[in-house]
Motif scaffolding. Structure first.
Motif, PDB file in Angstrom:
ATOM      1  N   TYR A 436      42.588  -7.320  16.216  1.00 36.36           N
ATOM      2  CA  TYR A 436      42.632  -6.237  15.223  1.00 36.36           C
ATOM      3  C   TYR A 436      41.427  -6.285  14.274  1.00 36.36           C
ATOM      4  N   ASP A 491      48.481  -8.190   7.748  1.00 38.88           N
ATOM      5  CA  ASP A 491      48.741  -6.820   7.302  1.00 38.88           C
ATOM      6  C   ASP A 491      47.678  -5.846   7.802  1.00 38.88           C
ATOM      7  N   LEU A 492      46.488  -6.375   8.129  1.00 39.92           N
ATOM      8  CA  LEU A 492      45.431  -5.499   8.628  1.00 39.92           C
ATOM      9  C   LEU A 492      45.812  -4.832   9.940  1.00 39.92           C
ATOM     10  N   ARG A 493      46.729  -5.432  10.685  1.00 43.48           N
ATOM     11  CA  ARG A 493      47.085  -4.912  12.012  1.00 43.48           C
ATOM     12  C   ARG A 493      47.491  -3.438  11.979  1.00 43.48           C
ATOM     13  N   GLY A 494      48.047  -2.972  10.886  1.00 49.11           N
ATOM     14  CA  GLY A 494      48.529  -1.597  10.831  1.00 49.11           C
ATOM     15  C   GLY A 494      47.604  -0.641  10.112  1.00 49.11           C
ATOM     16  N   GLN A 495      46.389  -1.085   9.785  1.00 47.47           N
ATOM     17  CA  GLN A 495      45.516  -0.266   8.951  1.00 47.47           C
ATOM     18  C   GLN A 495      44.335   0.305   9.721  1.00 47.47           C
ATOM     19  N   SER A 496      44.175   1.617   9.696  1.00 51.28           N
ATOM     20  CA  SER A 496      42.981   2.350  10.103  1.00 51.28           C
ATOM     21  C   SER A 496      42.335   1.795  11.369  1.00 51.28           C
ATOM     22  N   HIS A 498      41.545  -1.133  12.201  1.00 51.30           N
ATOM     23  CA  HIS A 498      42.174  -2.351  12.706  1.00 51.30           C
ATOM     24  C   HIS A 498      43.297  -1.998  13.688  1.00 51.30           C
ATOM     25  N   ARG A 499      44.065  -0.998  13.343  1.00 46.57           N
ATOM     26  CA  ARG A 499      45.146  -0.562  14.225  1.00 46.57           C
ATOM     27  C   ARG A 499      44.584   0.030  15.516  1.00 46.57           C
TER      28      ARG A 499
END
Length: 614
Positions: A436, A491-496, A498-499
């Motif tokens: 990610y 938490d980055l896994r679900g962001q912009s 990164h996702r």
């Protein structure tokens, strides 16, 4: 007929009746007393055999702590299974009972293996085995099939990469000890995830290294960058080998690990007619056969020596695979433009073509960095012999600032690197957070208790980077902040972006599993064509059942159009890294029925994958 249970020879061996047999090889010591420190303090003389093995059986159920008294000093057990306090304190008796739930698990083949390397202390805020379990379902969803865990044997303090351990049988206390590791492995097997453990048989760390007081575990005949090497070929080396081979069998038998990654095998100095590595491989594979399980031995080796991978009957050592740093190095230099240090040997476009075609670059070729010829690989080694990566702990963590690829190249190049590794005919390895685009660095960190040693490590690290012309001050390995900066931010896994990157990795791994042409690590059914002027590589892979796939990679910074020599058939696009679903810049879709070379346009630093219909 049930197999005979494996019984360890060294350490504190708990017996069913509540007693414990203590056994240590210490030919340098005439007399050893067993000092039971808790729950009831006692001192019991041990019996010495003619070969220097000291033994005693005493009432000491699991949980009992103890030390070996060698004259005026007391030391932990060299084969300690657990150190509840530190590398200097008492060892603890550990029972072998554990409620395993993996009776039907037999492991996976290297062809099925997609490795995910992680460091226990920085993978989660808790830094424990149990905390990793909560993330296993996400890793299964990603598609990885095996965890590769950096060393877990006891090291000084609570912060370390694990390569400075001094008690190879003891599971790090701050991670959760032996039961914590067993819970993690059991949870992995429940999800059909294999576990490969990184082990260090080439050197010991500097703090708490008391092994030399017991016997000839080290030799002064040679020297290495890590100091005095282990004795694998001198007087007393039979017992030294037995010590490390027993360690390997312990991980496989007692902890159910599915493979061992052997750190820095190029640092083994062994002129025996039958080397330690050969003996280790033969013993481990024979034990795995008795267990009815697949167990792989994967080497790290800097020599490019194909003897590691060849079977004994062909003069080889019989290991199963090794890390292919060549592919990493040439991919890194082409994407980043870096050419310092060992990267001087790389950076040419045809080298990436060769690495994808053969698994290596240097095979007797002249190395500018080494100022000599390097490597001896041969083209007939199968794809499963090589583990490839765009990032790993060494290549990230040995940079002064621990820069991940996400800090060095644009987003499109991250996707390109993922495609090259995951579509190659080799065993892929991902480094934790890579999937990610983790932004936290992975720095070098230690927690030595000896202040002088800590200062020496800090000063040595800074001098090393200055010698290599790195600018600025290197982070202090002893500073806890260096360790804390290296923790992942899940938490980055679900962001912009990164996702989007995570979704691309997931799609690539799914494609690799679904297509027979990708699942089989068969270099004989893989064609690699390089277009140096356009900076494009075309990879054609096919399978005996008719499945076929073409991937085209544009490593250039401009859009390119070219005619692909496509085999007959109807081809459709399966994936394009420039697609908006991966937050790409967009592209012109292509599909064709091949009779003539097919036209394809690729945006900068992008790749496209086509599969043959029917």
């Amino acid at each position: 007929m049930p197999r005979e249970p494996w019984t360890p020879r060294l350490g504190a061996i708990a017996q069913p009746d509540g007693t414990c047999t203590f056994r240590v090889w210490a030919p340098f010591v005439d007399h050893i007393d067993l000092h039971l420190t808790a729950p009831q303090e006692r001192v019991i003389p041990m019996q010495r055999d003619v070969d220097g093995t000291h033994t005693i059986t005493a009432d000491a159920p699991p949980g009992t702590t103890y030390l070996y008294r060698l004259g005026a000093v007391e030391r932990p057990d060299p084969a300690s299974r657990f150190q509840p306090g530190s590398v200097h304190g008492p060892s603890q008796v550990v029972g072998r009972d554990f409620d395993w739930h993996d009776a039907g698990w037999t492991g996976i083949s290297l062809d099925e293996t997609i490795l995910y390397e992680l460091h226990v202390g920085t993978f989660t805020p808790e830094g424990t085995f149990d905390a990793i379990i909560t993330h296993l379902d996400a890793l299964v969803e990603l598609g990885v099939t095996a965890l590769e865990i950096m060393p877990v044997n006891q090291f000084p303090g609570a912060r370390d990469w694990g390569y400075d351990g001094v008690l190879p049988f003891a599971v790090q206390n701050s991670y959760g000890g032996p039961d914590g590791l067993k819970r993690l492995i059991d949870a992995c097997h429940a999800r059909k995830l294999a576990v490969v453990l990184d082990v260090v048989y080439n050197h010991f760390g500097p703090e708490g290294n008391y092994l030399r007081e017991f016997g000839p575990y080290f030799t002064d005949a040679y020297n290495t960058p890590w100091g005095t090497p282990l004795n694998f070929d001198g007087p007393g080396s039979d017992e030294v080998r037995a010590y490390f081979i027993e360690n390997a069998l312990m991980w496989i038998d007692e902890f159910h690990v599915d493979g061992l990654r052997l750190d820095a095998t190029h640092a083994f100095i062994d002129f025996s007619a039958r080397t330690f590595l050969e003996e280790l491989a033969a013993t481990v594979h024979a034990h795995a056969d008795r267990l009815g399980r697949r167990v792989s031995l994967i080497a790290e080796n800097d020599r490019g020596d194909d003897r590691l991978l060849r079977p004994p009957e062909l003069g080889g050592y019989g290991l199963d695979a090794q890390w292919s740093d060549d592919l990493h190095h040439v991919l890194h230099t082409l994407l980043t433009g870096e050419h310092v240090g060992y990267y001087r040997d790389f950076g040419l476009f045809p080298q990436l073509v060769k690495a994808l075609r053969l698994g290596f670059v240097y095979a007797g070729d002249y190395s500018p960095f080494r100022e000599r010829r390097h490597g001896s690989f041969r083209a007939d080694l199968p794809g499963r012999s090589f583990v490839v990566a765009a990032q790993n702990h060494d290549q990230v963590g040995n940079r002064m600032n621990g820069d991940r690829l996400s800090a060095l190249v644009p987003f499109e190049a991250l996707k390109l690197a993922a495609g090259i590794v995951l579509l190659s005919p080799y065993v892929p390895l991902l480094f934790m957070g890579e999937e990610y685009g983790e932004t936290a660095p992975f720095l070098y960190f230690t927690s030595y208790g000896d202040p002088d040693l800590g200062r020496a490590v800090t000063q040595g690290r800074r001098k090393e980077f200055k010698d290599h012309a790195w600018e600025g001050d290197a982070p202090d390995p002893q500073d806890e902040a260096t360790f804390l900066r290296s923790r992942l931010n899940h938490d980055l896994r679900g962001q912009s972006q990164h996702r989007a990157l995570l979704d691309l990795y997931t799609a690539l791994i799914r494609l690799r599993k679904e297509r027979p042409a990708l699942r089989a690590l068969d270099k004989e059914r893989a064609e690699v064509i390089g277009y140096e002027r356009e900076r494009v590589i075309v990879l054609h892979r096919w399978h005996a059942d008719g499945d076929a796939l073409i991937a085209a990679f544009n490593l250039g910074e401009g859009e390119v159009s070219l005619a692909l020599p496509v085999p007959v058939g109807t081809w459709r696009e399966a994936l394009h890294s420039a697609d908006a679903r991966w937050m790409g810049p967009g592209y012109t879709p292509a599909a064709w029925t091949a009779t003539d070379p097919a036209a394809l346009t690729l945006p900068p630093q992008s790749f496209a994958v086509f599969v043959r219909e029917g």
